[in-house]
Design an enzyme around this catalytic site. Structure first.
Site, PDB file in Angstrom:
ATOM      1  N   LYS A 129       0.978  -1.106  -0.048  1.00 18.75           N
ATOM      2  CA  LYS A 129      -0.004  -0.098   0.197  1.00 18.75           C
ATOM      3  C   LYS A 129       0.966   1.140   0.053  1.00 18.75           C
ATOM      4  CE  LYS A 129      -3.850  -2.275   2.774  1.00 18.75           C
ATOM      5  NZ  LYS A 129      -4.733  -2.126   1.610  1.00 18.75           N
ATOM      6  N   ARG A 137     -10.257 -11.734   0.841  1.00 20.71           N
ATOM      7  CA  ARG A 137     -11.018 -12.734   0.187  1.00 20.71           C
ATOM      8  C   ARG A 137     -10.364 -14.298   0.584  1.00 20.71           C
ATOM      9  NH1 ARG A 137     -10.513  -9.583  -5.232  1.00 20.71           N
ATOM     10  NH2 ARG A 137     -10.420  -7.971  -3.612  1.00 20.71           N
TER      11      ARG A 137
END
Length: 479
Positions: free
Chosen positions: A258, A332
């Site tokens: 990030k 996920r």
């Protein structure tokens, strides 16, 4: 803390809270406290009837020291959500002024004690800090709810508010303090306090179960993962409703790292896990007639020489292989194994809650939770519960065109990141590949798990979103 009594204007209190509308007929008992001058006080603007405005006016007679008036406007604005917000403002006023003996004239709000207790718990909450000089403790307060009040419902309302606050507290905790192990310890303490069954699946057992997706996300960490399992039994041998919460205690993004601004705040990437734990705090009091299974895959997503990488192929617990195209699409992956584990309990339904994608923020902003589902009736029940709590939800499309892109890979059964456009739906659709035909709701709370500013029901920061809605859904479960 919460007492229940009939309304009697001659009883003694430091403060009574009264709702007053622009066209209200003034109650004789109330008017007597002001020598028949309530209308003149309204006309002189000492008492405001404008929607949501507070006025504190000392009394002239009787055993009540002051009345805190809440303006209700024309009363056609007297919706559940407005009343909840007004109660939140009242709660903050009570705390700010250190009132200790307060009565709430519920009939004047045409409302109930459960709503007040829920709002009071949420509105008076403060986030924990780690400053060397702790704040002074708040004054103890006795709240008397006046009118035809069900004490049991009051306690349920308060429990929902406390569950929200548990989720807020956990989400606010720094990642060096709230590790996967600390999160597991908190869940075990909660379970033992309330008599819930619990289990912590350790790394070695995960390896035996073939949880390659969760273990891949954990590869870069020095800290072992934990799979937290909680069980509430309210319906004997019935199949449970499984609630699965993403518990990534800090998310660097892995090698798909990030940016410096985006990485700040990633201690909150376990907001889904916090919702599950907050829900279980609530279940201890609300006691719905259902069985509930809580599953939390807990780990951080770090970078090291051992971390998983783009282009890796991993194998999930159900045997499906996954091409990793983005290590920042890790939520996920941990949910895939957690959902597969939950399915071993043969649940009636699966609800997963996760701060999963930035895409939901782009699509729906910070006030609406995005939802995918394979069962319209289940979504309808969620939507009805969300209207009661005002935790807004919106159903996103779950079409084959999205599912097929998740299934597109030359080297594996699935890929974990088909692309930028539509990636909120891709994230949910990926989890759906592990659900099968079990009725399922996917709640992406990345936009709603934190608020950018304080409001009537709490401070800036973590919101504990979906605790109240899921509690309400389970209370009315009739599938």
């Amino acid at each position: 803390m919460y007492q229940v009594k009939d309304l009697d204007w001659t009883d003694s209190y430091d403060t009574i809270v009264v709702g007053i509308g622009a066209a209200d007929t003034i109650d004789e008992g109330l008017d007597a406290l002001y020598n028949g001058r309530v209308k003149s006080l309204i006309q002189s603007a000492d008492i405001s009837t404008k929607t949501g405005e507070l006025s504190i006016v000392p009394t002239f007679e009787g055993t009540v020291k002051r009345i805190l008036f809440v303006g209700l406007g024309q009363r056609n604005e007297n919706t559940t959500e407005n009343v909840r917000n007004w109660f939140g403002k009242v709660a903050k006023e009570i705390k700010a002024r250190a009132f200790t003996d307060v009565a709430i004239a519920l009939e004047t709000f045409e409302s109930n004690g459960a709503l007040f207790a829920e709002a009071y718990e949420m509105a008076t909450y403060e986030h924990p800090t780690y400053k060397s000089a702790p704040k002074d403790s708040a004054a103890e307060v006795t709240i008397t709810l006046l009118g035809n009040v069900d004490q049991t419902e009051v306690e349920k309302g308060a429990a929902r508010g406390r569950g929200v606050n548990v989720a807020r507290k956990l989400t606010m905790m720094p990642a060096n303090i709230l590790t996967a192990e600390a999160l597991a310890d908190y869940a075990v303490e909660l379970a033992e306090r309330h008599g819930f069954n619990h289990r912590i699946v350790e790394k070695e057992e995960m390896e035996g179960l073939g949880m390659g997706a969760l273990l891949a996300v954990n590869q870069g960490s020095k800290l072992p993962p934990k799979l937290i399992v909680l069980e509430y039994n309210g319906a004997g041998e019935e199949a449970p409703i499984a609630v699965v919460g993403k518990g990534v205690t800090f998310d660097t993004g892995g090698y798909s790292i990030k940016p410096k601004d985006g990485i700040v705040g990633m201690k909150g990437d376990m907001g889904g896990a916090a919702t599950v734990i907050g829900l279980f705090e609530t279940l201890a009091t609300t006691k719905p007639a259902v069985n509930v299974l809580g599953v939390i895959p807990a780990t951080d997503n770090m970078i090291s020489g051992d971390a998983f990488k783009p282009d890796d192929v991993i194998t999930a617990m159900n045997g499906k292989t996954i091409e990793v195209l983005n290590t920042d699409a890790e939520g996920r992956l941990v949910l895939a194994d957690a959902v597969t584990f939950a399915k071993t309990y043969d649940p009636q339904a699966i609800i997963d809650v996760a701060t999963l994608t930035g895409g939901v923020l782009v699509a729906l902003g910070t006030d609406v939770t995005g939802c995918l589902t394979n069962d319209d009736a289940l979504y309808g029940a969620l939507e009805e519960a969300s209207r009661e709590t005002n935790e807004l939800v919106w159903q996103m499309p779950y079409f084959d065109v999205f599912i097929n892109k998740v299934r597109k890979s030359e080297v594996a059964d699935l890929n974990n990141s088909p692309g930028r456009f539509g990636h909120m739906i891709f994230g949910g659709a990926f989890v759906g590949e592990f659900v099968g035909d079990t009725p399922w709701l996917h709640l992406d709370i990345a936009g709603t798990s934190e608020r950018p500013a304080a409001n009537e029901l709490g401070p800036k920061g973590p919101t504990g979103v979906m605790v109240r809605t899921l509690s309400t859904l389970l209370d009315g479960w009739n599938r």
